[in-house]
Design an enzyme around this catalytic site. Structure first.
Site, PDB file in Angstrom:
ATOM      1  N   ARG A 289       0.799  -1.231  -0.151  1.00  0.00           N
ATOM      2  CA  ARG A 289       0.033   0.036   0.120  1.00  0.00           C
ATOM      3  C   ARG A 289       0.902   1.239   0.067  1.00  0.00           C
ATOM      4  O   ARG A 289       0.355   2.235  -0.002  1.00  0.00           O
ATOM      5  CB  ARG A 289      -1.162  -0.032   1.398  1.00  0.00           C
ATOM      6  CG  ARG A 289      -2.017  -1.092   1.193  1.00  0.00           C
ATOM      7  CD  ARG A 289      -2.605  -0.964   2.642  1.00  0.00           C
ATOM      8  NE  ARG A 289      -3.673  -0.112   2.606  1.00  0.00           N
ATOM      9  CZ  ARG A 289      -5.116  -0.248   2.535  1.00  0.00           C
ATOM     10  NH1 ARG A 289      -5.312  -1.600   2.353  1.00  0.00           N
ATOM     11  NH2 ARG A 289      -5.974   0.502   2.871  1.00  0.00           N
TER      12      ARG A 289
ATOM     13  N   TYR B 123       0.829   4.262  -2.340  1.00  0.00           N
ATOM     14  CA  TYR B 123      -0.352   5.283  -2.413  1.00  0.00           C
ATOM     15  C   TYR B 123       0.054   5.922  -1.053  1.00  0.00           C
ATOM     16  O   TYR B 123      -0.171   7.340  -0.964  1.00  0.00           O
ATOM     17  CB  TYR B 123      -1.662   4.664  -2.122  1.00  0.00           C
ATOM     18  CG  TYR B 123      -2.918   5.206  -2.107  1.00  0.00           C
ATOM     19  CD1 TYR B 123      -3.557   5.768  -3.218  1.00  0.00           C
ATOM     20  CD2 TYR B 123      -3.520   5.169  -0.859  1.00  0.00           C
ATOM     21  CE1 TYR B 123      -4.801   6.839  -3.160  1.00  0.00           C
ATOM     22  CE2 TYR B 123      -4.563   5.964  -0.979  1.00  0.00           C
ATOM     23  CZ  TYR B 123      -5.321   6.857  -1.925  1.00  0.00           C
ATOM     24  OH  TYR B 123      -6.257   7.513  -1.698  1.00  0.00           O
TER      25      TYR B 123
ATOM     26  N   THR C 200     -12.523  -2.173  10.937  1.00  0.00           N
ATOM     27  CA  THR C 200     -13.652  -1.029  11.032  1.00  0.00           C
ATOM     28  C   THR C 200     -13.195  -0.066   9.837  1.00  0.00           C
ATOM     29  O   THR C 200     -11.858   0.235   9.731  1.00  0.00           O
ATOM     30  CB  THR C 200     -13.964  -0.253  12.039  1.00  0.00           C
ATOM     31  OG1 THR C 200     -12.580   0.393  12.561  1.00  0.00           O
ATOM     32  CG2 THR C 200     -14.108  -1.253  13.429  1.00  0.00           C
TER      33      THR C 200
HETATM   34  P1  NAD Z   1     -11.418   7.481  -8.551  1.00  0.00           P
HETATM   35  O1  NAD Z   1     -10.436   6.548  -9.293  1.00  0.00           O
HETATM   36  O2  NAD Z   1     -12.651   7.269  -9.037  1.00  0.00           O
HETATM   37  O3  NAD Z   1     -10.896   8.814  -9.379  1.00  0.00           O
HETATM   38  C1  NAD Z   1      -9.454   9.162  -9.710  1.00  0.00           C
HETATM   39  C2  NAD Z   1      -9.431   9.905 -10.832  1.00  0.00           C
HETATM   40  O4  NAD Z   1      -8.341  10.159 -11.133  1.00  0.00           O
HETATM   41  C3  NAD Z   1      -9.885   8.979 -12.174  1.00  0.00           C
HETATM   42  O5  NAD Z   1     -10.839   9.517 -13.150  1.00  0.00           O
HETATM   43  C4  NAD Z   1      -8.634   8.682 -12.867  1.00  0.00           C
HETATM   44  O6  NAD Z   1      -8.665   8.358 -14.315  1.00  0.00           O
HETATM   45  C5  NAD Z   1      -7.894   9.936 -12.498  1.00  0.00           C
HETATM   46  N1  NAD Z   1      -6.401   9.744 -12.753  1.00  0.00           N
HETATM   47  C6  NAD Z   1      -5.627   8.690 -12.121  1.00  0.00           C
HETATM   48  N2  NAD Z   1      -4.389   8.696 -12.405  1.00  0.00           N
HETATM   49  C7  NAD Z   1      -4.315  10.079 -13.320  1.00  0.00           C
HETATM   50  C8  NAD Z   1      -3.165  10.876 -13.660  1.00  0.00           C
HETATM   51  N3  NAD Z   1      -1.817  10.270 -13.775  1.00  0.00           N
HETATM   52  N4  NAD Z   1      -3.681  11.577 -14.525  1.00  0.00           N
HETATM   53  C9  NAD Z   1      -4.740  12.221 -14.542  1.00  0.00           C
HETATM   54  N5  NAD Z   1      -5.828  11.545 -14.226  1.00  0.00           N
HETATM   55  C10 NAD Z   1      -5.381  10.586 -13.206  1.00  0.00           C
HETATM   56  O7  NAD Z   1     -11.135   7.825  -7.022  1.00  0.00           O
HETATM   57  P2  NAD Z   1     -12.017   9.030  -6.125  1.00  0.00           P
HETATM   58  O8  NAD Z   1     -12.700   8.147  -5.174  1.00  0.00           O
HETATM   59  O9  NAD Z   1     -12.708   9.587  -6.879  1.00  0.00           O
HETATM   60  O10 NAD Z   1     -10.898   9.671  -5.563  1.00  0.00           O
HETATM   61  C11 NAD Z   1     -10.438  10.899  -5.984  1.00  0.00           C
HETATM   62  C12 NAD Z   1      -9.203  11.383  -5.057  1.00  0.00           C
HETATM   63  O11 NAD Z   1      -9.868  11.266  -3.996  1.00  0.00           O
HETATM   64  C13 NAD Z   1      -8.006  10.523  -5.109  1.00  0.00           C
HETATM   65  O12 NAD Z   1      -7.060  11.514  -4.963  1.00  0.00           O
HETATM   66  C14 NAD Z   1      -8.001   9.631  -3.749  1.00  0.00           C
HETATM   67  O13 NAD Z   1      -6.701   9.503  -3.553  1.00  0.00           O
HETATM   68  C15 NAD Z   1      -8.874  10.728  -2.802  1.00  0.00           C
HETATM   69  N6  NAD Z   1      -9.248  10.008  -1.627  1.00  0.00           N
HETATM   70  C16 NAD Z   1     -10.375   9.446  -2.278  1.00  0.00           C
HETATM   71  C17 NAD Z   1     -11.408   8.655  -1.125  1.00  0.00           C
HETATM   72  C18 NAD Z   1     -12.458   7.967  -1.299  1.00  0.00           C
HETATM   73  O14 NAD Z   1     -13.080   7.386  -0.248  1.00  0.00           O
HETATM   74  N7  NAD Z   1     -13.323   7.928  -2.480  1.00  0.00           N
HETATM   75  C19 NAD Z   1     -10.650   8.546  -0.033  1.00  0.00           C
HETATM   76  C20 NAD Z   1      -9.393   9.087   0.309  1.00  0.00           C
HETATM   77  C21 NAD Z   1      -8.818   9.948  -0.915  1.00  0.00           C
HETATM   78  N1  UDP Z   2     -12.936  -5.371   1.783  1.00  0.00           N
HETATM   79  C1  UDP Z   2     -13.575  -6.654   1.911  1.00  0.00           C
HETATM   80  N2  UDP Z   2     -14.172  -6.935   0.776  1.00  0.00           N
HETATM   81  C2  UDP Z   2     -14.160  -6.554  -0.204  1.00  0.00           C
HETATM   82  C3  UDP Z   2     -13.297  -5.460  -0.516  1.00  0.00           C
HETATM   83  C4  UDP Z   2     -12.744  -4.876   0.416  1.00  0.00           C
HETATM   84  O1  UDP Z   2     -13.800  -7.031   2.878  1.00  0.00           O
HETATM   85  O2  UDP Z   2     -14.501  -6.996  -1.194  1.00  0.00           O
HETATM   86  C5  UDP Z   2     -12.033  -4.990   3.179  1.00  0.00           C
HETATM   87  C6  UDP Z   2     -10.778  -4.265   2.903  1.00  0.00           C
HETATM   88  O3  UDP Z   2      -9.981  -5.472   3.179  1.00  0.00           O
HETATM   89  C7  UDP Z   2     -10.649  -3.273   3.895  1.00  0.00           C
HETATM   90  C8  UDP Z   2     -12.030  -2.771   3.757  1.00  0.00           C
HETATM   91  O4  UDP Z   2     -13.000  -3.634   3.447  1.00  0.00           O
HETATM   92  O5  UDP Z   2     -10.454  -3.906   5.277  1.00  0.00           O
HETATM   93  C9  UDP Z   2     -12.089  -1.554   3.268  1.00  0.00           C
HETATM   94  O6  UDP Z   2     -11.529  -1.730   2.125  1.00  0.00           O
HETATM   95  P1  UDP Z   2     -11.409  -0.560   0.592  1.00  0.00           P
HETATM   96  O7  UDP Z   2     -10.680  -1.133  -0.278  1.00  0.00           O
HETATM   97  O8  UDP Z   2     -12.899  -0.248   0.480  1.00  0.00           O
HETATM   98  O9  UDP Z   2     -10.742   0.793   1.257  1.00  0.00           O
HETATM   99  P2  UDP Z   2      -9.351   0.797   2.106  1.00  0.00           P
HETATM  100  O10 UDP Z   2     -10.102   1.604   3.435  1.00  0.00           O
HETATM  101  O11 UDP Z   2      -9.053  -0.380   2.504  1.00  0.00           O
HETATM  102  O12 UDP Z   2      -8.453   1.735   1.352  1.00  0.00           O
END
Ligand code: NAD
Ligand code: UDP
Length: 335
Positions: free
Chosen positions: A147, A150, A215
């Site tokens: 991980r 990221y 969780t």
């Molecule tokens: P997502 O994967 O749906 O969206 C990410 C977008 O970025 C996609 O459209 C993808 O094509 C684009 N992308 C990826 N690499 C790229 C690059 N090199 N150049 C241009 N575009 C690129 O994910 P999301 O859930 O919409 O997440 C959006 C942002 O929020 C991300 O930065 C993610 O790390 C952050 N984030 C999301 C969550 C969540 O729970 N959804 C939680 C924590 C952080």
């Molecule tokens: N997870 C799961 N089954 C699935 C996908 C995810 O049990 O099909 C679990 C995963 O191992 C983690 C939690 O759900 O403990 C949240 O996973 P997710 O990939 O949504 O996001 P994370 O918070 O781990 O980035």
């Protein structure tokens, strides 16, 4: 005399993704002009199709690891795959996206003197030993695990944002987002909410990784986007000093085990799916819950309003219709 136009020109990187497309909808709704830059790695044009031809919307296929030369007033930097399955697919590209992407977008913001928002993550806390997580906790992150591309990429991006802030006076906003869900997640995204809903709607087994005692705290997308916009709209400080830079946690503090989430999805879909247990991926955090007091204080009392059951019901309705469309299109092409 020309009429003053308060409309802003805003760049959203990653705008064709789940969160980005919801953010763009809100910005267009309030009258801004939006440029979406996305390489469509995990995003899809379907998420922004409804904006095609809109006079205040423009899409550019662009990879943020390369420089971008445009003129805007604000930048929201969301480009980065968010699902563990996708960010681990090409980990080197994931780190480049976070780090080179941040450098390119910060360089652009510096030239334009534009305010810039960074979509950081609760992953900067790793597998946390402080619970719930407050912004002053430095985290417990494995630097060499699966991980790390990221987690460490996002941590380095935060470092860059704060160095540009200190060194160049850049007006930055860093939000640490906790698990967010809702319509427009990709059906093959691999994250837990979309996986469980798609599995339940298809009558497949629900895959719980580990024993399901870990969780997460799940925030509905509309609540999160409200937080983004309030944060970005905070005025600059006195004498034009940069405003509140964060980092600030944004998420819903309601904490659920993954097993509870699976049971809730089964109940709400009425599925007959069985729970099946699969190995826990390495470095999977055991617990996650945001402390959102800082957000409440700075963002005019912002607090998530959508209960998990309500948000899941809306998300299930979205996937139900998406899966029906997908299966109709398949039968169309096969006939
Ligand atoms: P997502 O994967 O749906 O969206 C990410 C977008 O970025 C996609 O459209 C993808 O094509 C684009 N992308 C990826 N690499 C790229 C690059 N090199 N150049 C241009 N575009 C690129 O994910 P999301 O859930 O919409 O997440 C959006 C942002 O929020 C991300 O930065 C993610 O790390 C952050 N984030 C999301 C969550 C969540 O729970 N959804 C939680 C924590 C952080
Ligand atoms: N997870 C799961 N089954 C699935 C996908 C995810 O049990 O099909 C679990 C995963 O191992 C983690 C939690 O759900 O403990 C949240 O996973 P997710 O990939 O949504 O996001 P994370 O918070 O781990 O980035």
């Amino acid at each position: 005399m020309r009429h003053y136009n308060p409309r802003k020109r805003i760049l959203v990187t990653g705008g064709a993704g789940f969160l980005g497309s919801h953010l763009i909808d809100r910005l267009i709704e309030r009258g801004d002009e939006v440029i979406c830059a996305d390489n469509l790695f995990t995003g899809t044009k379907r998420n922004i199709d409804h904006l095609h031809g809109h006079p205040r919307f423009e899409f550019i296929r662009h990879d943020v690891t390369l420089p971008l030369y445009i003129e805007v007033d604000q930048i929201y930097n969301l480009a980065c795959p968010a699902s563990p399955v996708h960010y681990q697919h090409d980990p080197v590209q994931t780190t480049k996206t976070s780090v080179h992407g941040a450098i390119n977008m910060l360089g652009l913001a510096k030239r334009l003197k534009a305010r810039i928002f960074q979509a950081s993550t609760s992953e900067v806390y790793g597998d946390p030993s402080v619970h719930p997580q407050t912004e002053d906790y430095w985290g417990n992150v494995n630097p060499i695990g699966v991980r790390s591309c990221y987690d460490e990429g996002k941590r380095c991006a935060e470092t860059l944002f704060f160095d540009y802030h200190r060194q160049h006076g850049l007006d930055i906003r860093v939000a640490r987002i906790f698990n967010t869900y809702g319509p427009r997640m990709h059906p093959n995204d691999g994250r837990v909410v979309s996986n469980f809903i798609v599995q339940a709607l298809r009558g497949e087994d629900i895959t719980i990784y580990g024993e399901g005692q870990q969780t997460r705290s799940f925030c509905y997308v509309d609540d999160l986007i409200e937080g983004f916009i309030r944060f970005m709209d905070l005025p600059r400080g006195d004498n034009g000093a940069p405003g509140f830079p964060g980092p600030v946690n944004l998420g819903n503090p309601g904490e659920f085990t993954i097993r509870q989430l699976a049971e809730m999805v089964i109940e709400l879909t009425g599925a007959k799916s069985k729970l099946v247990f699969r190995p826990l991926p390495s470095d999977d955090p055991m617990q996650r819950q945001p402390d959102i007091n800082l957000a409440k204080t700075h963002l005019q009392g912002w607090t998530p309003a959508v209960q998990l059951k309500v948000g899941l019901t809306k998300t299930i309705a979205y996937f139900d219709s998406l899966l029906a469309d997908i299966s109709n299109n398949c039968s169309d092409t096969s006939s």
